[in-house]
Design a protein around this motif. Sequence first.
Motif, mmCIF file in Angstrom:
data_model
loop_
_atom_site.group_PDB
_atom_site.id
_atom_site.type_symbol
_atom_site.label_atom_id
_atom_site.label_comp_id
_atom_site.label_asym_id
_atom_site.label_seq_id
_atom_site.Cartn_x
_atom_site.Cartn_y
_atom_site.Cartn_z
ATOM 1 N N MET A 1 0.839 -1.185 0.000
ATOM 2 C CA MET A 1 0.000 0.000 0.000
ATOM 3 C C MET A 1 0.882 1.246 0.000
ATOM 4 S SD MET A 1 -2.973 0.924 2.683
ATOM 5 C CE MET A 1 -3.882 2.401 2.526
ATOM 6 N N VAL A 2 0.503 2.214 -0.797
ATOM 7 C CA VAL A 2 1.211 3.479 -0.833
ATOM 8 C C VAL A 2 0.797 4.275 0.398
ATOM 9 C CG1 VAL A 2 1.544 5.605 -2.128
ATOM 10 C CG2 VAL A 2 1.222 3.453 -3.353
ATOM 11 N N GLU A 3 1.784 4.751 1.126
ATOM 12 C CA GLU A 3 1.483 5.453 2.376
ATOM 13 C C GLU A 3 0.601 6.669 2.121
ATOM 14 O OE1 GLU A 3 4.575 5.729 5.362
ATOM 15 O OE2 GLU A 3 4.114 7.866 5.448
ATOM 16 N N GLY A 4 -0.479 6.758 2.893
ATOM 17 C CA GLY A 4 -1.371 7.908 2.800
ATOM 18 C C GLY A 4 -2.331 7.882 1.632
ATOM 19 N N VAL A 5 -2.325 6.809 0.849
ATOM 20 C CA VAL A 5 -3.203 6.733 -0.321
ATOM 21 C C VAL A 5 -4.146 5.559 -0.141
ATOM 22 C CG1 VAL A 5 -3.288 6.364 -2.806
ATOM 23 C CG2 VAL A 5 -1.461 7.747 -1.825
ATOM 24 N N ASN A 6 -5.403 5.804 -0.368
ATOM 25 C CA ASN A 6 -6.409 4.767 -0.290
ATOM 26 C C ASN A 6 -6.385 3.967 -1.589
ATOM 27 O OD1 ASN A 6 -8.695 3.211 -0.158
ATOM 28 N ND2 ASN A 6 -10.019 4.863 0.537
ATOM 29 N N ILE A 7 -6.020 2.707 -1.517
ATOM 30 C CA ILE A 7 -5.916 1.865 -2.705
ATOM 31 C C ILE A 7 -7.253 1.772 -3.429
ATOM 32 C CG2 ILE A 7 -5.428 -0.486 -3.518
ATOM 33 C CD1 ILE A 7 -2.940 1.191 -2.760
ATOM 34 N N ASP A 8 -8.356 1.850 -2.708
ATOM 35 C CA ASP A 8 -9.668 1.821 -3.357
ATOM 36 C C ASP A 8 -9.800 2.930 -4.393
ATOM 37 O OD1 ASP A 8 -11.478 0.787 -0.373
ATOM 38 O OD2 ASP A 8 -10.347 -0.375 -1.846
ATOM 39 N N PHE A 9 -9.147 4.066 -4.147
ATOM 40 C CA PHE A 9 -9.159 5.168 -5.105
ATOM 41 C C PHE A 9 -8.585 4.705 -6.444
ATOM 42 C CE2 PHE A 9 -6.653 8.530 -7.154
ATOM 43 C CZ PHE A 9 -7.682 9.386 -7.524
ATOM 44 N N PHE A 10 -7.489 3.964 -6.416
ATOM 45 C CA PHE A 10 -6.885 3.470 -7.646
ATOM 46 C C PHE A 10 -7.829 2.519 -8.372
ATOM 47 C CE2 PHE A 10 -2.917 4.622 -5.349
ATOM 48 C CZ PHE A 10 -2.499 5.603 -6.227
ATOM 49 N N ASP A 11 -8.529 1.700 -7.619
ATOM 50 C CA ASP A 11 -9.487 0.795 -8.245
ATOM 51 C C ASP A 11 -10.597 1.574 -8.938
ATOM 52 O OD1 ASP A 11 -7.977 -1.324 -7.364
ATOM 53 O OD2 ASP A 11 -9.342 -1.894 -5.748
ATOM 54 N N VAL A 12 -11.044 2.650 -8.329
ATOM 55 C CA VAL A 12 -12.082 3.492 -8.941
ATOM 56 C C VAL A 12 -11.555 4.113 -10.232
ATOM 57 C CG1 VAL A 12 -13.417 5.627 -8.634
ATOM 58 C CG2 VAL A 12 -13.283 3.962 -6.783
ATOM 59 N N VAL A 13 -10.328 4.585 -10.202
ATOM 60 C CA VAL A 13 -9.717 5.186 -11.390
ATOM 61 C C VAL A 13 -9.562 4.140 -12.493
ATOM 62 C CG1 VAL A 13 -7.617 6.279 -12.287
ATOM 63 C CG2 VAL A 13 -8.577 7.014 -10.102
ATOM 64 N N ILE A 14 -9.092 2.968 -12.136
ATOM 65 C CA ILE A 14 -8.918 1.899 -13.127
ATOM 66 C C ILE A 14 -10.266 1.532 -13.739
ATOM 67 C CG2 ILE A 14 -8.340 -0.541 -13.410
ATOM 68 C CD1 ILE A 14 -6.074 -0.041 -11.334
ATOM 69 N N GLU A 15 -11.283 1.398 -12.908
ATOM 70 C CA GLU A 15 -12.604 1.048 -13.438
ATOM 71 C C GLU A 15 -13.118 2.140 -14.384
ATOM 72 O OE1 GLU A 15 -16.885 -0.712 -12.071
ATOM 73 O OE2 GLU A 15 -15.688 0.323 -10.560
ATOM 74 N N ALA A 16 -12.958 3.388 -14.012
ATOM 75 C CA ALA A 16 -13.385 4.489 -14.884
ATOM 76 C C ALA A 16 -12.643 4.431 -16.214
ATOM 77 C CB ALA A 16 -13.155 5.828 -14.198
ATOM 78 N N PHE A 17 -11.347 4.180 -16.156
ATOM 79 C CA PHE A 17 -10.538 4.055 -17.371
ATOM 80 C C PHE A 17 -11.089 2.942 -18.256
ATOM 81 C CE2 PHE A 17 -7.002 2.019 -19.611
ATOM 82 C CZ PHE A 17 -6.452 3.088 -20.294
ATOM 83 N N LEU A 18 -11.338 1.790 -17.659
ATOM 84 C CA LEU A 18 -11.846 0.641 -18.417
ATOM 85 C C LEU A 18 -13.220 0.916 -19.019
ATOM 86 C CD1 LEU A 18 -10.725 -2.175 -15.977
ATOM 87 C CD2 LEU A 18 -9.911 -1.862 -18.337
ATOM 88 N N LEU A 19 -14.063 1.572 -18.288
ATOM 89 C CA LEU A 19 -15.406 1.847 -18.784
ATOM 90 C C LEU A 19 -15.424 2.909 -19.883
ATOM 91 C CD1 LEU A 19 -17.405 1.709 -15.429
ATOM 92 C CD2 LEU A 19 -17.320 -0.027 -17.246
ATOM 93 N N GLU A 20 -14.466 3.826 -19.858
ATOM 94 C CA GLU A 20 -14.386 4.884 -20.868
ATOM 95 C C GLU A 20 -13.701 4.445 -22.156
ATOM 96 O OE1 GLU A 20 -12.308 8.192 -19.197
ATOM 97 O OE2 GLU A 20 -13.942 8.695 -17.836
ATOM 98 N N MET A 21 -12.817 3.463 -22.063
ATOM 99 C CA MET A 21 -11.978 3.131 -23.213
ATOM 100 C C MET A 21 -12.735 2.693 -24.465
ATOM 101 S SD MET A 21 -8.959 4.048 -22.990
ATOM 102 C CE MET A 21 -8.438 3.227 -24.466
ATOM 103 N N PRO A 22 -13.778 1.888 -24.381
ATOM 104 C CA PRO A 22 -14.463 1.529 -25.639
ATOM 105 C C PRO A 22 -14.942 2.746 -26.427
ATOM 106 C CG PRO A 22 -15.127 0.039 -23.898
ATOM 107 C CD PRO A 22 -14.324 1.148 -23.247
ATOM 108 N N SER A 23 -15.528 3.732 -25.756
ATOM 109 C CA SER A 23 -16.001 4.914 -26.482
ATOM 110 C C SER A 23 -14.823 5.777 -26.936
ATOM 111 C CB SER A 23 -16.988 5.722 -25.649
ATOM 112 O OG SER A 23 -16.378 6.247 -24.509
ATOM 113 N N ARG A 24 -13.757 5.816 -26.142
ATOM 114 C CA ARG A 24 -12.579 6.583 -26.568
ATOM 115 C C ARG A 24 -11.944 5.969 -27.818
ATOM 116 N NH1 ARG A 24 -11.323 10.736 -23.737
ATOM 117 N NH2 ARG A 24 -11.845 10.902 -21.526
ATOM 118 N N LEU A 25 -11.841 4.650 -27.828
ATOM 119 C CA LEU A 25 -11.281 3.980 -29.001
ATOM 120 C C LEU A 25 -12.169 4.182 -30.225
ATOM 121 C CD1 LEU A 25 -9.976 0.727 -27.301
ATOM 122 C CD2 LEU A 25 -8.577 2.516 -28.365
ATOM 123 N N GLU A 26 -13.478 4.143 -30.020
ATOM 124 C CA GLU A 26 -14.410 4.384 -31.126
ATOM 125 C C GLU A 26 -14.265 5.816 -31.643
ATOM 126 O OE1 GLU A 26 -19.193 4.670 -31.681
ATOM 127 O OE2 GLU A 26 -18.438 3.024 -30.450
#
Length: 102
Positions: A1-26
């Motif tokens: 774990m990165v000190e002072g950083v909530n790992i759940d935040f990274f998961d939220v960012v990764i999920e947003a990235f994954l959900l946006e990519m199909p439309s971005r690629l299109e």
Amino acid sequence: MVEGVNIDFFDVVIEAFLLEMPSRLESLRSALARGDAAAVRAQAQSMKSGGVFIGIGRFAGLCRELEALALTGDTAGAGGLVSEIEAEYARVEQDLWRRLGR
């Protein structure tokens, strides 16, 4: 774990990235088909930034190359690079979903 950083935040960012990519690629493919270098550059820049933030270096590097190419105003020959970006995304997509437990 990165000190002072909530790992759940990274998961939220990764999920947003994954959900946006199909439309971005299109959107990227559509801009390329229109020969709209400015739109290609904007999509590539956004995708690069997301890739850098979540640590998928090869993907980000390919997007950086496309961004630089589109900055010249010429999208000729960019189709191969877009195909590489799509292939790299397909490769990392599964790993990222796995990281999220899906």
